[in-house]
Design an enzyme around this catalytic site. Sequence first.
Site, mmCIF file in Angstrom:
data_model
loop_
_atom_site.group_PDB
_atom_site.id
_atom_site.type_symbol
_atom_site.label_atom_id
_atom_site.label_comp_id
_atom_site.label_asym_id
_atom_site.label_seq_id
_atom_site.Cartn_x
_atom_site.Cartn_y
_atom_site.Cartn_z
ATOM 1 C CG HIS A 65 -23.660 -3.342 12.453
ATOM 2 N ND1 HIS A 65 -22.326 -3.682 12.516
ATOM 3 C CD2 HIS A 65 -24.281 -4.130 13.363
ATOM 4 C CE1 HIS A 65 -22.157 -4.611 13.448
ATOM 5 N NE2 HIS A 65 -23.337 -4.907 13.973
ATOM 6 C CG HIS A 67 -24.410 -9.476 12.570
ATOM 7 N ND1 HIS A 67 -23.178 -9.874 13.025
ATOM 8 C CD2 HIS A 67 -24.644 -8.287 13.181
ATOM 9 C CE1 HIS A 67 -22.691 -8.970 13.875
ATOM 10 N NE2 HIS A 67 -23.572 -7.989 13.981
ATOM 11 C CG HIS A 210 -20.201 -5.405 17.748
ATOM 12 N ND1 HIS A 210 -19.649 -6.520 17.199
ATOM 13 C CD2 HIS A 210 -21.395 -5.241 17.133
ATOM 14 C CE1 HIS A 210 -20.474 -7.023 16.284
ATOM 15 N NE2 HIS A 210 -21.532 -6.261 16.219
ATOM 16 C CD GLU A 213 -24.468 -5.009 21.248
ATOM 17 O OE1 GLU A 213 -23.348 -5.551 21.076
ATOM 18 O OE2 GLU A 213 -25.509 -5.419 20.721
#
Length: 410
Positions: A65, A67, A210, A213
């Site tokens: 994961h 970004h 997600h 979280e």
Amino acid sequence: LKILSADYLLTCDEDFTILKDAAVCFDEKIIDIGDKDSIIQKYPYAIVKHLSPNSVIMPGLINTHVHLEFSANKTTLEYGDFTRWLQSVIEKREALTKRCVSGCFEEAIEQMVLSGVSAFGEISSFGADLNICFKAPQRVVFFNEILGSNTKFADDIEKDFKYRLNKSCDFESEHFTTALSIHSLYSTHPKILDFALNIAKENDFLISTHFMESYAEREWVDKAQGDFSDFLKRFNPEPKPMYGSAMEFLKKFEGLDTLFVHGGACRDDELDFISKNGTLSQCVVSNRLLNNPILGIEKAMSKGVSMSLGSDGLSSNNSLNMWDELRAALFAHADVNTLELSKLLIKFATVNGAKALKLDGCGTIEKEKNADIITIVLPDKVSSLDQIPLELILHTTEVKSGYIDGERYV
Ligand SMILES: [Zn+2]
């Protein structure tokens, strides 16, 4: 045919076998592993490379994961509180993505390469990362992300999403897989979720989302209270949770083998669901920086959840080096014995990562698997084999070499 021989070989197989004075013989696949001398004798035409003393051969690492579009962030975003951070992301994202042009993506990918990451799962919000991910030396699972809470804009959102998705399908190759990401239960309307999940089902795309979280997310979906009630007023004067419960959202993913991300605020029944319907990527540095809960390993294991590791983006981490992430995880989890934990974390970052990203044939060094291999030199001799995972996590920052499909990439 190539042979690498080293003092130690971590297979990351079912029994977590560690071999001493071992070698691996490979072309694009792993042909054989075993005792150094017998492997060299058995394959006399292979090119043999004897690695330096205290070297370790192991499977390439998998970051499930990240970004990359936020790689320009260093001190721009605000940490210490989830909704405060989210607010800063919304305010600064345009400026950040604009700043991430030449060199920024490359640097981020290079950091992963040098740390021995042979595959990663990229969450793509805007598509600015498509070309660079296609050109990356690693295997990439490219999750095109969708979100939107206002159905008034659903047509535009869906059009833009389809455009990005089709573009990424055009790049599909042996090392580049198109996938799909639903941002979260607080940002994605059920109608938009259904739209995206139908596309995933029709095309057999891997899905990620997600989930749980933050405590803010928990409070919002459970009681329509907390930090999110103020935060979401930016988008809607009278915000309401879009799902009756977190389980209602989860049930949409039934049978889809989804990669859930974070899960620190998960309840037991939600963990049960995840263990039956997918895997979980944990990002401890990100969780800590945003003051979010970190799911305990003992708890996750007791529920049978298959865990992998993600660095998250530089939007909530100071490093994309997977060894930094592993070190942080080693110190974040005091609920498991240190030696046992080190073994588990290495499994999370290899074989479980491969399972999470559906990279069949990756994540272990076993016969007939893909030759995705990294080599590392420990600073000194290790007295007992069971110390090796821990010493690797403590001392490694860069790998000595790395191979994907048997080809050197670092
Ligand atoms: Zn994320």
